[in-house]
Design an enzyme around this catalytic site. Structure first.
Site, PDB file in Angstrom:
ATOM      1  N   ASN A  67      45.959  29.862  27.561  1.00 55.51           N
ATOM      2  CA  ASN A  67      45.069  31.052  27.165  1.00 55.51           C
ATOM      3  C   ASN A  67      45.830  32.368  27.278  1.00 55.51           C
ATOM      4  O   ASN A  67      46.096  32.843  28.334  1.00 55.51           O
ATOM      5  CB  ASN A  67      43.759  31.098  28.077  1.00 55.51           C
ATOM      6  CG  ASN A  67      42.714  32.072  27.761  1.00 55.51           C
ATOM      7  OD1 ASN A  67      43.210  32.600  26.744  1.00 55.51           O
ATOM      8  ND2 ASN A  67      41.943  32.442  28.520  1.00 55.51           N
ATOM      9  N   TRP A  68      46.153  32.524  25.905  1.00 58.41           N
ATOM     10  CA  TRP A  68      47.008  33.819  25.821  1.00 58.41           C
ATOM     11  C   TRP A  68      46.166  35.189  26.200  1.00 58.41           C
ATOM     12  O   TRP A  68      46.703  36.207  26.180  1.00 58.41           O
ATOM     13  CB  TRP A  68      47.719  33.937  24.612  1.00 58.41           C
ATOM     14  CG  TRP A  68      48.692  32.943  24.448  1.00 58.41           C
ATOM     15  CD1 TRP A  68      49.126  31.982  25.328  1.00 58.41           C
ATOM     16  CD2 TRP A  68      50.186  33.288  23.748  1.00 58.41           C
ATOM     17  NE1 TRP A  68      50.437  31.390  25.155  1.00 58.41           N
ATOM     18  CE2 TRP A  68      51.083  32.199  24.179  1.00 58.41           C
ATOM     19  CE3 TRP A  68      50.498  34.146  22.802  1.00 58.41           C
ATOM     20  CZ2 TRP A  68      52.186  31.960  23.477  1.00 58.41           C
ATOM     21  CZ3 TRP A  68      51.748  34.065  22.129  1.00 58.41           C
ATOM     22  CH2 TRP A  68      52.513  32.962  22.540  1.00 58.41           C
ATOM     23  N   LYS A  69      44.946  35.127  26.277  1.00 59.62           N
ATOM     24  CA  LYS A  69      44.186  36.707  26.211  1.00 59.62           C
ATOM     25  C   LYS A  69      44.263  37.470  25.258  1.00 59.62           C
ATOM     26  O   LYS A  69      44.912  37.131  24.135  1.00 59.62           O
ATOM     27  CB  LYS A  69      43.940  36.836  27.608  1.00 59.62           C
ATOM     28  CG  LYS A  69      43.802  35.715  28.752  1.00 59.62           C
ATOM     29  CD  LYS A  69      43.487  36.148  29.981  1.00 59.62           C
ATOM     30  CE  LYS A  69      43.134  34.893  30.824  1.00 59.62           C
ATOM     31  NZ  LYS A  69      42.872  35.057  32.307  1.00 59.62           N
ATOM     32  N   HIS A  76      34.248  31.670  28.840  1.00 60.16           N
ATOM     33  CA  HIS A  76      35.382  32.292  29.899  1.00 60.16           C
ATOM     34  C   HIS A  76      34.716  33.449  30.759  1.00 60.16           C
ATOM     35  O   HIS A  76      34.180  34.077  30.213  1.00 60.16           O
ATOM     36  CB  HIS A  76      36.722  32.590  29.126  1.00 60.16           C
ATOM     37  CG  HIS A  76      37.791  32.997  30.056  1.00 60.16           C
ATOM     38  ND1 HIS A  76      37.841  34.180  30.901  1.00 60.16           N
ATOM     39  CD2 HIS A  76      39.078  32.381  30.293  1.00 60.16           C
ATOM     40  CE1 HIS A  76      39.063  34.157  31.589  1.00 60.16           C
ATOM     41  NE2 HIS A  76      39.632  33.015  31.131  1.00 60.16           N
ATOM     42  N   GLU A 126      35.893  36.031  31.681  1.00 63.38           N
ATOM     43  CA  GLU A 126      35.951  37.650  30.979  1.00 63.38           C
ATOM     44  C   GLU A 126      35.070  37.793  29.832  1.00 63.38           C
ATOM     45  O   GLU A 126      34.623  38.878  29.735  1.00 63.38           O
ATOM     46  CB  GLU A 126      37.636  37.381  30.576  1.00 63.38           C
ATOM     47  CG  GLU A 126      38.582  37.532  32.064  1.00 63.38           C
ATOM     48  CD  GLU A 126      39.906  37.258  31.599  1.00 63.38           C
ATOM     49  OE1 GLU A 126      40.282  37.016  30.513  1.00 63.38           O
ATOM     50  OE2 GLU A 126      40.460  37.061  32.600  1.00 63.38           O
ATOM     51  N   GLU A 155      37.370  27.348  36.360  1.00 64.61           N
ATOM     52  CA  GLU A 155      38.138  28.448  36.868  1.00 64.61           C
ATOM     53  C   GLU A 155      37.519  29.571  37.750  1.00 64.61           C
ATOM     54  O   GLU A 155      36.492  30.258  37.453  1.00 64.61           O
ATOM     55  CB  GLU A 155      38.269  29.315  35.319  1.00 64.61           C
ATOM     56  CG  GLU A 155      39.048  28.510  34.390  1.00 64.61           C
ATOM     57  CD  GLU A 155      39.905  29.522  33.260  1.00 64.61           C
ATOM     58  OE1 GLU A 155      41.001  29.269  33.386  1.00 64.61           O
ATOM     59  OE2 GLU A 155      39.348  30.279  32.942  1.00 64.61           O
ATOM     60  N   GLY A 162      44.124  35.436  37.678  1.00 64.67           N
ATOM     61  CA  GLY A 162      45.107  36.675  37.383  1.00 64.67           C
ATOM     62  C   GLY A 162      45.419  37.293  38.852  1.00 64.67           C
ATOM     63  O   GLY A 162      45.921  38.331  39.121  1.00 64.67           O
ATOM     64  N   SER A 189      45.470  31.309  38.290  1.00 61.34           N
ATOM     65  CA  SER A 189      46.845  31.466  38.759  1.00 61.34           C
ATOM     66  C   SER A 189      47.474  30.102  39.012  1.00 61.34           C
ATOM     67  O   SER A 189      48.446  30.019  39.729  1.00 61.34           O
ATOM     68  CB  SER A 189      46.638  32.095  40.376  1.00 61.34           C
ATOM     69  OG  SER A 189      46.008  33.204  40.075  1.00 61.34           O
ATOM     70  N   GLY A 211      46.573  30.771  32.244  1.00 64.23           N
ATOM     71  CA  GLY A 211      46.727  32.375  31.442  1.00 64.23           C
ATOM     72  C   GLY A 211      48.161  32.927  31.614  1.00 64.23           C
ATOM     73  O   GLY A 211      48.963  32.544  31.002  1.00 64.23           O
ATOM     74  N   GLY A 212      48.489  33.652  32.492  1.00 62.75           N
ATOM     75  CA  GLY A 212      49.726  34.270  32.386  1.00 62.75           C
ATOM     76  C   GLY A 212      50.953  33.615  32.391  1.00 62.75           C
ATOM     77  O   GLY A 212      51.712  33.942  31.585  1.00 62.75           O
TER      78      GLY A 212
END
Ligand code: 13P
Length: 241
Positions: free
Chosen positions: A10-12, A95, A97, A163, A169, A203, A224-225
């Site tokens: 997930n590149w957000k 998600h 977010e 999640e 993150g 994470s 994610g990251g």
């Protein structure tokens, strides 16, 4: 038999057109990973270009959100049909977010999951407790309630991502036994829908991937990251080599 593993990035809100180079490295790495489905969910502006670059490869492209209606006067929104038309095969819905910054409720998430299915996309529905809920000992109850309300009961072609909000993150992760407990609960909740894949997200990185992704009932990850760099993403994927 355990479902086939899925590793989704997930590149957000990260990535310009120049990021197609990272995707190409992931596509090249996918050939050495036949046991696993790989997916990249870039921002909407990159979906068409990524889908074109990934055509004929083993890498699927997904969206990060969709509107529940196919079209209409909804400035700034994108429908599931539009994502499909741009070349996406899946879409993340619910998600944390989106829930946190856009006020999305379980009911909205369920409608979006239905929209994804209607458009021929695989919905990846996210659930997860907050830190306060984990500390209060109510994580299992909270996630079960989110599943009850966010996952349409007639959908079998769906992916669910657990999640924990506090793990996203932050570099913090639940213990393997906490993940095992949650995923067993989700598997039980699914009942006969045995083919549904249950992802862990929060994470995940090359150093902890083996420990987290080999837990029972974990059929892959939503990253994610660490999915932004092909090298790190592929190092996570190597768990499934
Ligand atoms: P991080 O891997 O950056 O913690 O993000 C997880 C996530 O939100 C994936 O959807």
């Amino acid at each position: 038999m355990a479902p086939r593993a899925l590793l989704a990035g997930n590149w957000k809100m990260h990535g310009l057109q120049s990021a197609v180079g990272e995707l190409q490295k992931i596509i090249a790495g996918a050939d050495g990973l036949p046991k696993l489905d790989l997916m990249v969910c870039p921002p909407a502006t990159l979906i068409a270009a990524f889908a074109k670059a990934a055509r004929g490869s083993r890498v699927l492209i997904g969206g990060q959100d969709c509107h529940s209606l196919p079209a209409g006067a909804y400035t700034g929104d994108i429908s599931a049909e539009m994502l499909k038309d741009a070349g996406a095969a899946a879409v993340i819905v619910g998600h944390s977010e989106r829930r946190q910054y856009h006020g999305e409720t379980d009911e909205m998430v369920r409608t979006k999951a239905r929209a994804a299915h209607r458009a021929g996309l695989l919905p990846i529905i996210c659930v997860g407790e907050t830190r306060a809920e984990r500390q209060a000992g109510s994580a299992l109850m909270i996630v079960r309630a989110q599943l009850d309300r966010s996952v349409p009961d007639d959908l079998t072609e769906v992916v669910i991502a657990y999640e924990p909000v506090w793990a996203i993150g932050t570099g913090l992760t639940p213990t393997p036994s906490d993940v095992a407990e949650m995923h067993a609960t989700m598997r039980e909740w699914l009942g006969r829908r045995e083919a549904v894949r249950l992802l862990y997200g929060g994470s995940v990185n090359p150093a902890n991937a083996n420990e987290l992704l080999t837990v029972a009932n974990v059929d892959g990850a939503l990253v994610g990251g660490a999915s932004l760099k092909a090298e790190e993403f592929l190092a996570i994927a190597a768990v499934y080599r």
